[in-house]
Design a protein around this motif. Structure first.
Motif, PDB file in Angstrom:
ATOM      1  N   ASN A   1      29.551  57.977 105.895  1.00  0.00           N
ATOM      2  CA  ASN A   1      28.737  56.637 106.054  1.00  0.00           C
ATOM      3  C   ASN A   1      29.563  55.467 106.305  1.00  0.00           C
ATOM      4  N   SER A   2      30.715  56.020 107.030  1.00  0.00           N
ATOM      5  CA  SER A   2      31.971  55.196 107.012  1.00  0.00           C
ATOM      6  C   SER A   2      31.770  53.972 108.292  1.00  0.00           C
ATOM      7  N   LYS A   3      30.769  54.387 109.073  1.00  0.00           N
ATOM      8  CA  LYS A   3      30.491  53.310 110.294  1.00  0.00           C
ATOM      9  C   LYS A   3      30.089  51.950 109.912  1.00  0.00           C
ATOM     10  N   PRO A   4      30.580  50.928 110.374  1.00  0.00           N
ATOM     11  CA  PRO A   4      29.895  49.336 109.905  1.00  0.00           C
ATOM     12  C   PRO A   4      28.387  49.449 110.029  1.00  0.00           C
ATOM     13  N   MET A   5      27.792  48.831 109.252  1.00  0.00           N
ATOM     14  CA  MET A   5      26.218  48.919 109.118  1.00  0.00           C
ATOM     15  C   MET A   5      25.767  47.601 109.518  1.00  0.00           C
ATOM     16  N   ASN A   6      24.405  47.495 110.183  1.00  0.00           N
ATOM     17  CA  ASN A   6      23.696  46.160 110.296  1.00  0.00           C
ATOM     18  C   ASN A   6      22.482  46.339 109.596  1.00  0.00           C
ATOM     19  N   LEU A   7      22.481  45.169 108.835  1.00  0.00           N
ATOM     20  CA  LEU A   7      21.404  45.220 107.724  1.00  0.00           C
ATOM     21  C   LEU A   7      20.543  44.085 107.742  1.00  0.00           C
ATOM     22  N   THR A   8      19.149  44.068 107.200  1.00  0.00           N
ATOM     23  CA  THR A   8      18.181  43.169 107.166  1.00  0.00           C
ATOM     24  C   THR A   8      18.038  42.496 105.573  1.00  0.00           C
ATOM     25  N   LEU A   9      18.495  41.414 105.477  1.00  0.00           N
ATOM     26  CA  LEU A   9      18.492  40.948 104.159  1.00  0.00           C
ATOM     27  C   LEU A   9      17.541  39.864 103.732  1.00  0.00           C
ATOM     28  N   LYS A  10      16.781  40.222 102.659  1.00  0.00           N
ATOM     29  CA  LYS A  10      15.676  39.194 102.375  1.00  0.00           C
ATOM     30  C   LYS A  10      16.088  38.582 101.029  1.00  0.00           C
ATOM     31  N   VAL A  11      16.421  37.222 101.110  1.00  0.00           N
ATOM     32  CA  VAL A  11      17.255  36.922 100.022  1.00  0.00           C
ATOM     33  C   VAL A  11      16.333  35.417  99.540  1.00  0.00           C
TER      34      VAL A  11
ATOM     35  N   LEU B   1      11.406  34.065  99.856  1.00  0.00           N
ATOM     36  CA  LEU B   1      12.234  34.974 100.536  1.00  0.00           C
ATOM     37  C   LEU B   1      12.822  34.679 101.886  1.00  0.00           C
ATOM     38  N   GLU B   2      13.645  34.436 102.296  1.00  0.00           N
ATOM     39  CA  GLU B   2      14.361  34.206 103.771  1.00  0.00           C
ATOM     40  C   GLU B   2      15.023  35.343 104.186  1.00  0.00           C
ATOM     41  N   THR B   3      14.439  35.639 105.507  1.00  0.00           N
ATOM     42  CA  THR B   3      15.255  37.023 106.115  1.00  0.00           C
ATOM     43  C   THR B   3      16.363  36.610 107.066  1.00  0.00           C
ATOM     44  N   TYR B   4      17.424  37.442 106.760  1.00  0.00           N
ATOM     45  CA  TYR B   4      18.687  37.270 107.548  1.00  0.00           C
ATOM     46  C   TYR B   4      19.135  38.605 108.016  1.00  0.00           C
ATOM     47  N   GLN B   5      19.574  38.606 109.355  1.00  0.00           N
ATOM     48  CA  GLN B   5      20.346  39.657 109.570  1.00  0.00           C
ATOM     49  C   GLN B   5      21.728  39.616 109.857  1.00  0.00           C
ATOM     50  N   ILE B   6      22.396  40.658 109.287  1.00  0.00           N
ATOM     51  CA  ILE B   6      23.723  40.880 109.021  1.00  0.00           C
ATOM     52  C   ILE B   6      24.479  41.992 109.784  1.00  0.00           C
TER      53      ILE B   6
ATOM     54  N   TYR C   1      18.752  41.093  91.380  1.00  0.00           N
ATOM     55  CA  TYR C   1      17.923  42.036  91.542  1.00  0.00           C
ATOM     56  C   TYR C   1      17.832  42.717  92.686  1.00  0.00           C
ATOM     57  N   ILE C   2      18.346  43.919  92.922  1.00  0.00           N
ATOM     58  CA  ILE C   2      18.652  44.350  94.333  1.00  0.00           C
ATOM     59  C   ILE C   2      17.707  45.495  94.697  1.00  0.00           C
ATOM     60  N   ASN C   3      16.621  45.369  95.567  1.00  0.00           N
ATOM     61  CA  ASN C   3      15.770  46.325  95.984  1.00  0.00           C
ATOM     62  C   ASN C   3      14.907  46.916  94.837  1.00  0.00           C
ATOM     63  N   GLY C   4      14.715  45.939  93.996  1.00  0.00           N
ATOM     64  CA  GLY C   4      13.629  46.268  92.786  1.00  0.00           C
ATOM     65  C   GLY C   4      14.325  46.804  91.613  1.00  0.00           C
ATOM     66  N   ARG C   5      15.866  46.856  91.563  1.00  0.00           N
ATOM     67  CA  ARG C   5      16.467  47.258  90.331  1.00  0.00           C
ATOM     68  C   ARG C   5      17.604  45.995  89.936  1.00  0.00           C
ATOM     69  N   ALA C   6      17.806  46.113  88.583  1.00  0.00           N
ATOM     70  CA  ALA C   6      18.908  45.154  88.212  1.00  0.00           C
ATOM     71  C   ALA C   6      20.447  45.469  88.569  1.00  0.00           C
ATOM     72  N   HIS C   7      21.095  44.901  89.117  1.00  0.00           N
ATOM     73  CA  HIS C   7      22.460  45.366  89.630  1.00  0.00           C
ATOM     74  C   HIS C   7      22.536  46.480  90.703  1.00  0.00           C
ATOM     75  N   GLY C   8      21.182  46.480  91.175  1.00  0.00           N
ATOM     76  CA  GLY C   8      21.044  47.549  92.354  1.00  0.00           C
ATOM     77  C   GLY C   8      20.838  48.915  91.767  1.00  0.00           C
ATOM     78  N   PRO C   9      20.778  49.774  93.066  1.00  0.00           N
ATOM     79  CA  PRO C   9      20.465  51.328  92.710  1.00  0.00           C
ATOM     80  C   PRO C   9      21.235  52.219  92.000  1.00  0.00           C
ATOM     81  N   GLU C  10      22.528  51.805  91.683  1.00  0.00           N
ATOM     82  CA  GLU C  10      23.349  52.771  91.268  1.00  0.00           C
ATOM     83  C   GLU C  10      23.309  52.481  89.714  1.00  0.00           C
ATOM     84  N   ARG C  11      23.468  53.491  88.685  1.00  0.00           N
ATOM     85  CA  ARG C  11      23.496  53.316  87.436  1.00  0.00           C
ATOM     86  C   ARG C  11      24.837  53.067  86.754  1.00  0.00           C
TER      87      ARG C  11
ATOM     88  N   THR D   1      16.866  47.334 104.697  1.00  0.00           N
ATOM     89  CA  THR D   1      16.329  46.228 104.471  1.00  0.00           C
ATOM     90  C   THR D   1      16.722  45.915 102.859  1.00  0.00           C
ATOM     91  N   ILE D   2      17.192  44.954 102.692  1.00  0.00           N
ATOM     92  CA  ILE D   2      17.774  45.005 101.225  1.00  0.00           C
ATOM     93  C   ILE D   2      16.984  43.511 100.661  1.00  0.00           C
TER      94      ILE D   2
END
Lengths: 260, 229
Positions: free
Chosen positions: A7-17, A29-34, A79-89, A106-107
């Motif tokens: 997954n090492s290629k640079p990523m383009n993401l949509t953020l809802k912040v 919630l504002e939407t930004y492209q990054i 609170y990232i994608n519905g989880r506190a501190h994101g999806p990783e435990r 989209t995050i």
């Protein structure tokens, strides 16, 4: 290793912040492209890139809490994608890496949501309610004077380990954020049980739990229903057992303390 | 405020009341299930009718009936107070939330499950308890004495498919409620120990399946025996 990461290629993401001017204003919630986000970046570094982009565009950067950026201080939240501190435990947001996401994702990023944690600006919340619970009883009395010898007071290894596990709480508030009831009992229980298990904590033992629970209720936190989402989302793995101990301590203290 | 009312109006004190009354209601479920197993005896309802007569007239049982009602009232009232308080803690909800990633459905929906059980309970009480106590069931002679024929009331009720459905759905809700509630009550009482907690959790899972299954077997038995076959 970056080279081995599929997954090492640079990523383009949509953020809802979540954007909110101050504690009084209504937010949305504002939407930004990054673009060109390296998978090796931490989530907070990605937020830094977002803010640099926003500054160039003349937009007010997103306010978010952070400090040590190595998972120790408990300052970062989100609170990232519905989880506190994101999806990783078992990680804080600063320890979450962008390789956990994929190109085109989209995050959604929101602040901790709880009445006792009012939003100050954007993603920053006021978590001083937890400080006030701690101040209500999370201390011990110590004599001044010479430094006591190490291991002067014998403590069984199992107890020392359990107390230490409880003491690893970094007071980030993820437990409150993840709890359906907005309860701060995992936090309070970690602080209460840590001291209740150790000989040094015995002097204030009963009064401590009574005062800390009273303060917790006064701050307006909810009541635990043993769902367990707090422990599952806790970045340092505070166990739900601590809440059973808090209950035990509180019931015992209520019926036996000298505080009428 | 006295220390007593302070304790029982605190978040933990109220939880404690929900837990204690919940476990008491679990003990009621056992008594109710064991007694009602006499429906399966195949003696035309003789032993069930004698048992029903005993339950309706014995002074100790009648006293416990009042305690039982208080148990339900406290359990529901305290849970309601806590649920309302908990709901008010988060005035702004998350736009995107994934609680299914960190917890069980049943543990997050105890209020909903409890409400379904309450609706079931009202229907159940209206049909059986009310009619047994204040209605006029037919009399049936058993060994020379006349008894209210509650057995026939039960059997006839369970010939209605929609009534059987209400019962099965009520018991499914009860099962999920107990699946979280049984071991959770011990946790709230502070009874947590690595020697006993795994056993409590296993027994709780067993209890939450066997008790509702036993209750659900009664309408299903009479419906399948008399209507389907």
């Amino acid at each position: 290793m970056a080279g081995n990461n599929p997954n090492s290629k640079p990523m383009n993401l949509t953020l809802k912040v979540w954007r909110q001017k101050n504690s009084k204003a209504a937010g949305n919630l504002e939407t930004y492209q990054i673009k060109d986000i390296s998978p090796e970046m931490s989530f907070l570094e990605m937020m830094d890139v977002l803010n640099e982009d926003l500054l160039l565009k003349g937009i007010d950067p997103v306010a978010f809490d952070h400090d040590c950026r190595e998972g120790i201080c408990g300052m970062c939240s989100l609170y990232i994608n519905g989880r506190a501190h994101g999806p990783e435990r078992g990680t804080t947001t600063c320890q979450l890496h962008m390789r956990k996401f994929s190109d085109g994702d989209t995050i959604t990023i929101e602040p901790w949501r709880a009445g006792p944690f009012p939003v100050l600006k954007d993603l920053c919340t006021d978590r001083s309610a937890l400080d006030r619970i701690q101040q209500a009883g999370g201390y011990i009395s110590v004599n001044t004077g010479g430094v006591p010898d190490a291991n002067e007071i014998p403590i069984p290894k199992t107890i020392a380990d359990k107390a230490f596990d409880a003491a690893t709480c970094i007071q980030c508030g993820a437990c409150v954020a993840a709890c359906k009831n907005g309860s701060a009992m995992l936090f309070t229980s970690a602080k209460v049980s840590q001291l209740a298990m150790l000989p040094q904590g015995q002097v204030e033992r009963k009064t401590r739990v009574e005062n800390m629970v009273a303060q917790m209720d006064k701050e307006g936190f909810g009541a635990c229903t043993n769902i367990g989402s707090c422990a599952a989302e806790c970045p340092v793995g505070i166990s739900l057992e601590n809440i059973a101990m808090l209950n035990r301590e509180y019931i015992g203290a209520s019926f036996t303390s000298e505080n009428v | 405020m006295s220390w007593f009312s302070k304790t029982f109006s605190s978040s933990i004190g109220r939880k404690l009341l929900v837990a204690v009354t919940g476990l008491f209601l679990c003990s009621f479920l056992v008594v109710h299930l064991v007694g009602n197993l006499q429906l399966f005896k195949g003696d035309g309802g003789a032993s069930f009718n004698i048992y029903s007569h005993f339950m309706a007239t014995n002074p100790l049982i009648r006293t416990m009936e009042i305690v039982l009602v208080l148990g339900f009232v406290f359990h529901i009232y305290e849970a309601l107070v806590l649920t309302r308080r908990n709901k008010s803690v988060r005035p702004v909800q998350y736009a995107y939330n994934r609680p299914q990633d960190n917890s069980n459905w049943s543990s997050r929906n105890m209020g909903l499950l409890g409400t379904v059980i309450l609706v079931f309970l009202i229907i159940h009480l209206y049909n059986f308890f009310w009619r047994a106590r204040f209605g006029e069931p037919n009399m049936i002679p058993i060994e020379g004495t006349d008894y209210d024929d509650l057995y026939s009331v039960v059997v006839q009720s369970f010939h209605l498919w929609w009534y059987v459905l209400i019962y099965v759905l009520g018991q499914i809700a009860l099962g999920y409620h107990l699946y979280h509630g049984f071991s959770s009550a011990f946790h709230t009482l502070g009874l947590n120990h690595k020697k006993y907690t795994p056993a409590i959790q296993k027994f709780g899972a067993f209890f939450s399946i066997v008790v509702p299954a036993g209750f659900a077997a009664m309408p299903l038995y009479f419906f399948i025996k008399d209507v389907v076959l």
